[in-house]
Each structure stands twice: as C-alpha cells, then as structure tokens.
Scaffold this active site. Structure first.
Site, PDB file in Angstrom:
ATOM      1  N   ARG A  73       0.566  -0.993  -0.296  1.00 48.03           N
ATOM      2  CA  ARG A  73      -0.227   0.172   0.078  1.00 48.03           C
ATOM      3  C   ARG A  73       0.884   0.883   0.526  1.00 48.03           C
ATOM      4  O   ARG A  73       1.708   1.037  -0.252  1.00 48.03           O
ATOM      5  CB  ARG A  73      -0.547  -0.232   0.975  1.00 48.03           C
ATOM      6  CG  ARG A  73      -0.005  -0.572   2.489  1.00 48.03           C
ATOM      7  CD  ARG A  73      -0.456   0.041   4.215  1.00 48.03           C
ATOM      8  NE  ARG A  73      -0.866   1.364   3.903  1.00 48.03           N
ATOM      9  CZ  ARG A  73       0.583   2.109   4.181  1.00 48.03           C
ATOM     10  NH1 ARG A  73       1.721   1.630   4.324  1.00 48.03           N
ATOM     11  NH2 ARG A  73       0.597   3.783   3.908  1.00 48.03           N
ATOM     12  N   ALA A 109       0.493   5.470  -1.982  1.00 51.13           N
ATOM     13  CA  ALA A 109       0.992   5.899  -2.994  1.00 51.13           C
ATOM     14  C   ALA A 109       2.651   5.438  -4.069  1.00 51.13           C
ATOM     15  O   ALA A 109       2.181   4.990  -4.966  1.00 51.13           O
ATOM     16  CB  ALA A 109       0.470   7.858  -3.222  1.00 51.13           C
ATOM     17  N   ARG A 131      -7.166  -0.884  -6.989  1.00 54.56           N
ATOM     18  CA  ARG A 131      -6.914   0.895  -6.368  1.00 54.56           C
ATOM     19  C   ARG A 131      -7.525   1.884  -7.019  1.00 54.56           C
ATOM     20  O   ARG A 131      -6.128   3.001  -7.572  1.00 54.56           O
ATOM     21  CB  ARG A 131      -5.926   0.877  -4.902  1.00 54.56           C
ATOM     22  CG  ARG A 131      -5.950  -0.240  -4.236  1.00 54.56           C
ATOM     23  CD  ARG A 131      -5.275   0.273  -2.979  1.00 54.56           C
ATOM     24  NE  ARG A 131      -5.884   0.731  -1.917  1.00 54.56           N
ATOM     25  CZ  ARG A 131      -6.011   1.149  -1.272  1.00 54.56           C
ATOM     26  NH1 ARG A 131      -4.437   1.612  -0.433  1.00 54.56           N
ATOM     27  NH2 ARG A 131      -6.755   2.007  -0.047  1.00 54.56           N
ATOM     28  N   GLN A 170      -3.692   2.357  10.263  1.00 54.58           N
ATOM     29  CA  GLN A 170      -1.841   2.359   9.309  1.00 54.58           C
ATOM     30  C   GLN A 170      -1.114   3.177  10.509  1.00 54.58           C
ATOM     31  O   GLN A 170       0.117   2.681  10.572  1.00 54.58           O
ATOM     32  CB  GLN A 170      -2.235   2.593   7.758  1.00 54.58           C
ATOM     33  CG  GLN A 170      -2.826   1.283   6.664  1.00 54.58           C
ATOM     34  CD  GLN A 170      -4.119   2.086   6.741  1.00 54.58           C
ATOM     35  OE1 GLN A 170      -5.231   3.110   7.840  1.00 54.58           O
ATOM     36  NE2 GLN A 170      -4.814   2.023   6.235  1.00 54.58           N
ATOM     37  N   ASP A 208      -2.388  10.518  -2.006  1.00 52.81           N
ATOM     38  CA  ASP A 208      -3.015   9.577  -3.409  1.00 52.81           C
ATOM     39  C   ASP A 208      -3.160  10.173  -4.516  1.00 52.81           C
ATOM     40  O   ASP A 208      -2.644   9.107  -5.336  1.00 52.81           O
ATOM     41  CB  ASP A 208      -3.850   8.581  -2.862  1.00 52.81           C
ATOM     42  CG  ASP A 208      -3.061   7.524  -1.832  1.00 52.81           C
ATOM     43  OD1 ASP A 208      -3.471   6.642  -1.493  1.00 52.81           O
ATOM     44  OD2 ASP A 208      -3.299   8.125  -0.056  1.00 52.81           O
TER      45      ASP A 208
END
Length: 379
Positions: free
Chosen positions: A64, A66, A98, A212, A253
């Site tokens: 995960r 960006a 995604r 996270q 992102d």
C-alpha cells in the site's frame, strides 16, 4: 522475525526488510512483498508469482501507499511479461486494483509502454520482458531519489515556517519506507528533522479503521528511535487546542490539477483543525502523485472499502469469527460508511512539497508549472 533477517545492524536493531523486491529463484521470477497486514507483530514476506496475486495483495493492503503502489504496478507488468501472461490484461487489472491512488496507474503505464516499445522494435518476449523490468527498476530508483529530495525540501520548509527547531509534528496514516522506494514522503521529512535534532515529538494518529498509524507509523518511528506518541484520531482536536501541534505533515494518493488532495480518510478534518488553529498543513508527495487529468477534488474517485473493516477489528494473533475474518465490534447487520480517502481543498493546504520543490500557495498555475519543470528535467 525470520532467522535470515536476525543479524543486527550497526545500531543494534535488525536491518529492515525491504517493502518490495524482485527475485529470480530457479522456478521463475517473483515479486516479494513485506506483508503490511501482519505488522507490527510479524515481519512476513508475501511472494507473488503472477499479476493476479499482486492485485489481491494490493486490494488487501498487504502492499500500500501511493509511491509504492506505482512501483508495485510496474513490477507487476514486468512479472506478467516474464511469466508469459497477457501483459495488457495484467496491466488493466493492476491499474484498477485501487482507483484513487494515481501512482499505481502511472507505474503500470510506464512498464507497459516499455514493453510495447520493445515489441514494436522487433524484440522477442524475453527482450520485451527485460524492457518492462528495466522500467520498473528505474521507477523504483527514481522514487528512492525523490524521497531524499522531498525530505530535504520539507525540512527546509519546516525550518522556514518554524525557526528554532523543536518541531512537534502530527501525521496521519503511514508515509515512511513502507510506502516508498526510499524513506517515504511526509514521514521522511519528520525523520530528517529527527536526525538533525529538530524533532521534539511525532504525534501519530492511529488512523481508523485499519490503524495504519498505530501499526505501521509507530513501528517505523520506534525502529528509528524517534520520540513519538500515539493518539486516537478523534483526540487530535484536543492537541491543537492545547497548542501542542506545530505542523501537520501528510502524504497524498492523488493531487488534482487545482491542488485538491486526496489522502487517507481523516486528513480533511486535520486540515480544518489546522486552519482554525493557524498551524501549517503540509502535503508531501512525489510529482507522479499530481494528476493533471483530474481537474478538481470533485473529480477524484474515492475508493469505498468493505463495511466489515469498520464493524470488525482484526489481529493476526487472535482467532477471528466475523464476516470479514475479524472480531465483531458492532451488532450483526450493521451498515458502515467506509471511504478509504477524503479530499482536502487547496485553500486549506499550506504547501505541497515534492522532489522538484515546494508549491505555496497552492494553485493550479503553480502546480502546472511544477509538472512542466519536472517533465523538462526527465526528458
């Protein structure tokens, strides 16, 4: 930690396992990921032998962030080519895994373009696969270099806005080496401040619902010996009110052409708090995160995640019983609103820090100029 990583580094801590690496065992090339869903309790590597396995790893958040998604997407195309799968089909699946993170599609397109160019020039499958892999490796290296430059620009901006050091920085989600080919984006700035003796405290939002911040940012801060404190997301307001936050640093992102910033859900409320309390709100992201084809924040597709991520909690070391494999914390049948991201308008963003420099104030014209300058450098 697995035995092969048990040796100690110079500071007494074990060396970090890379978030992503390409490997070529006798049975064929693979992409190896540090499974971020297992952190911080276990450091376990996940092996992807084809693009479909990587798509699942992306959707499950095993990989995960960006910049790292862009790198993973490029390697995924190279993996499909090296394994003899349909490259265009793999690229389509990877790019759609995604939808909000623009870096993912950027990385996929770069490796796919290199593959197509090699084929157009008469190269066979092996040459085309090698071209795709070379493109992925270049992107990986470029991101590592961009991370170093972002950290330098970000630290210089902090020192300009907050002379004297002693920075108390609030961050959201995870933006360190786990999301990058280097040391990260926003976290890399805080780490640079720490190394220069100018970080007083890193405030770490837990980042509900998947934690996270608690699982990953705290993990990285601890490994780097940083002074950090974990807080629940809804405690941030009391920190601002007490005057305990000097700056907010987040990643992104996707950044739209007008400067609107899509980042992990919970970022927008921090921007509102920061504006009210006259605290700089700084976004740190590589130029590849700026999407000139997305006009504004309203045009950004925000990924909606499964409701069970909110109605259940998960832990790798606890027996699970919920619909999504977690421990239920809400009545059965509860509906949940679970956007993965929210969008912060440019007027709430103090500055956007990239490897090519700082944009402040944040305007469409300034972003366009930055992107043009970046393209000229890479030509």
């Amino acid at each position: 930690m697995a035995d092969q990583y048990a040796q100690s580094g110079e500071d007494g801590r074990p060396p970090e396992i890379p978030a992503i690496r390409w490997d070529e065992p006798p049975e064929g090339p693979v992409l190896v990921l540090l499974d971020q869903t297992r952190l911080p309790t276990e450091e376990v590597e996940l092996v992807c032998t084809d693009a479909s396995a990587l798509v699942e790893a992306i959707r499950s958040l095993a990989v995960r962030g960006a910049p790292l998604l862009g790198i993973a997407g490029a390697y995924g195309v190279a993996l499909a080519a090296a394994r003899g799968f349909d490259v265009d089909e793999a690229a389509l699946a990877l790019a759609g895994a995604r939808p909000t993170a623009v870096n993912l599609s950027v990385g996929v397109r770069r490796a796919q373009a290199a593959h197509r160019d090699a084929v157009a020039k008469g190269g066979g499958p092996e040459q085309a696969a090698a071209a795709a892999l070379a493109a992925a490796r270049r992107l990986h290296q470029e991101d590592a270099e961009a991370s170093t430059r972002m950290a330098a620009h970000g630290l210089a901006l902090l020192d300009e806005l907050l002379p004297g050091g002693g920075h108390r920085i609030l961050t959201h989600c995870n933006t360190g080496a786990l999301v990058s080919g280097g040391e990260g984006t926003a976290f890399a700035v805080a780490l640079a401040a720490h190394r220069e003796g100018r970080l007083r405290r890193l405030w770490v939002d837990e980042t509900r619902p998947l934690l996270q911040g608690a699982r990953l940012t705290a993990y990285e801060a601890a490994r780097n010996g940083m002074a950090y404190t974990l807080l629940t997301d809804n405690a941030a307001g009391s920190l601002f009110a007490a005057g305990e936050v000097d700056a907010v640093l987040i990643g992104a992102d996707r950044i739209a052409a007008d400067g609107s910033v899509a980042n992990k859900v919970g970022s927008y409320p921090l921007a509102v708090l920061a504006r009210y309390h006259h605290v700089p709100f700084i976004v740190v992201a590589p130029v590849t995160t700026v999407d000139p084809d997305t006009a504004d924040g309203a045009s950004i597709e925000v990924e909606q995640r499964p409701g069970f991520e909110v109605t259940e909690v998960t832990s790798p070391q606890v027996t699970m019983s919920g619909v999504g494999g977690g421990i239920p914390v809400a009545p059965l049948g509860t509906q949940a609103y679970n956007p993965a991201f929210d969008v912060t308008p440019p007027e709430l963003v103090t500055a956007i820090v990239t490897e090519e420099g700082v944009v402040s104030p944040v305007t469409a014209e300034a972003l366009a100029e930055l992107c043009d300058r970046s393209r000229q450098v890479t030509i």
